[in-house]
Scaffold this motif. Structure first.
Motif, mmCIF file in Angstrom:
data_model
loop_
_atom_site.group_PDB
_atom_site.id
_atom_site.type_symbol
_atom_site.label_atom_id
_atom_site.label_comp_id
_atom_site.label_asym_id
_atom_site.label_seq_id
_atom_site.Cartn_x
_atom_site.Cartn_y
_atom_site.Cartn_z
ATOM 1 N N THR A 201 58.488 77.519 96.707
ATOM 2 C CA THR A 201 57.831 78.785 97.043
ATOM 3 C C THR A 201 58.262 79.251 98.426
ATOM 4 O O THR A 201 58.525 80.434 98.638
ATOM 5 C CB THR A 201 56.296 78.621 96.986
ATOM 6 O OG1 THR A 201 55.935 78.211 95.678
ATOM 7 C CG2 THR A 201 55.589 79.916 97.323
ATOM 8 N N PHE A 202 58.348 78.322 99.360
ATOM 9 C CA PHE A 202 58.798 78.656 100.723
ATOM 10 C C PHE A 202 60.235 79.166 100.695
ATOM 11 O O PHE A 202 60.575 80.145 101.359
ATOM 12 C CB PHE A 202 58.656 77.431 101.624
ATOM 13 C CG PHE A 202 59.024 77.653 103.064
ATOM 14 C CD1 PHE A 202 58.725 78.849 103.720
ATOM 15 C CD2 PHE A 202 59.657 76.658 103.786
ATOM 16 C CE1 PHE A 202 59.060 79.046 105.054
ATOM 17 C CE2 PHE A 202 59.993 76.841 105.117
ATOM 18 C CZ PHE A 202 59.692 78.040 105.749
ATOM 19 N N LYS B 284 61.772 80.634 98.137
ATOM 20 C CA LYS B 284 61.765 81.970 97.531
ATOM 21 C C LYS B 284 61.292 83.016 98.545
ATOM 22 O O LYS B 284 61.857 84.109 98.632
ATOM 23 C CB LYS B 284 60.860 81.991 96.304
ATOM 24 C CG LYS B 284 61.402 81.220 95.133
ATOM 25 C CD LYS B 284 60.392 81.180 94.004
ATOM 26 C CE LYS B 284 60.868 80.250 92.907
ATOM 27 N NZ LYS B 284 59.876 80.101 91.848
ATOM 28 N N THR B 285 60.263 82.679 99.303
ATOM 29 C CA THR B 285 59.731 83.606 100.308
ATOM 30 C C THR B 285 60.760 83.863 101.402
ATOM 31 O O THR B 285 60.963 85.015 101.814
ATOM 32 C CB THR B 285 58.432 83.038 100.916
ATOM 33 O OG1 THR B 285 57.496 82.791 99.861
ATOM 34 C CG2 THR B 285 57.828 83.989 101.926
ATOM 35 N N ALA C 245 63.469 86.096 100.015
ATOM 36 C CA ALA C 245 62.987 87.475 99.885
ATOM 37 C C ALA C 245 62.917 88.154 101.251
ATOM 38 O O ALA C 245 63.316 89.320 101.393
ATOM 39 C CB ALA C 245 61.615 87.492 99.213
ATOM 40 N N LEU C 246 62.440 87.432 102.254
ATOM 41 C CA LEU C 246 62.370 87.993 103.604
ATOM 42 C C LEU C 246 63.761 88.341 104.127
ATOM 43 O O LEU C 246 63.978 89.416 104.696
ATOM 44 C CB LEU C 246 61.675 87.016 104.556
ATOM 45 C CG LEU C 246 61.580 87.444 106.006
ATOM 46 C CD1 LEU C 246 60.697 88.684 106.145
ATOM 47 C CD2 LEU C 246 61.039 86.314 106.862
#
Length: 133
Positions: free
Chosen positions: A12-13, A15-16, A19-20
């Motif tokens: 999840t980190f 992916k985040t 995305a950022l």
């Protein structure tokens, strides 16, 4: 109630962070256009470059945290490190005012980051058993 595993949290980190990074690169393309049309475009692009570089470093950290403690593949670390090298070249070209390389490299970086994000968000398919004749 089940708690997410360390690998799931790391994913999840990652992916985040991806995305950022992609969003900051898109912001940079917008502010590059603002350079041509507004007086504050330079400040926005300059600030965005610092945020984009920080996002690239965060991407490396996220990839490392998924790989090392989680036992994942080292491939994302290689991608993230390569991307940080591209970001370093991009910053150097921007500071040196070399738009003939700075602009195309920015386009390539946005495309690569978008592909990395699509790959990170794509559902994992299960391996299929071999078909015997």
């Amino acid at each position: 109630m089940t708690r997410p595993t360390a690998a799931a949290q790391g994913g999840t980190f990652l992916k985040t962070a991806t995305a950022l990074q992609t969003l900051t690169l898109f912001f940079q393309s917008v502010t590059a256009g603002m350079l041509l049309t507004t007086s504050h475009g330079y400040r926005m692009h300059d600030l965005g470059s610092k945020v984009m570089y920080a996002a690239a470093m965060l991407y490396v950290l996220a990839a490392f945290l998924v790989w090392r403690p989680g036992g994942g593949s080292p491939r994302p670390v290689l991608y993230a490190t390569g991307f940080l090298l591209l970001a370093s070249a991009q910053v150097a070209l921007g500071v040196a005012h070399v738009p003939s390389f700075h602009v195309p490299l920015g386009v390539v970086m946005f495309a690569l980051s978008t592909l990395a994000l699509a790959r990170a968000l794509a559902p994992r398919s299960l391996p299929r058993p071999a078909v015997r004749p």
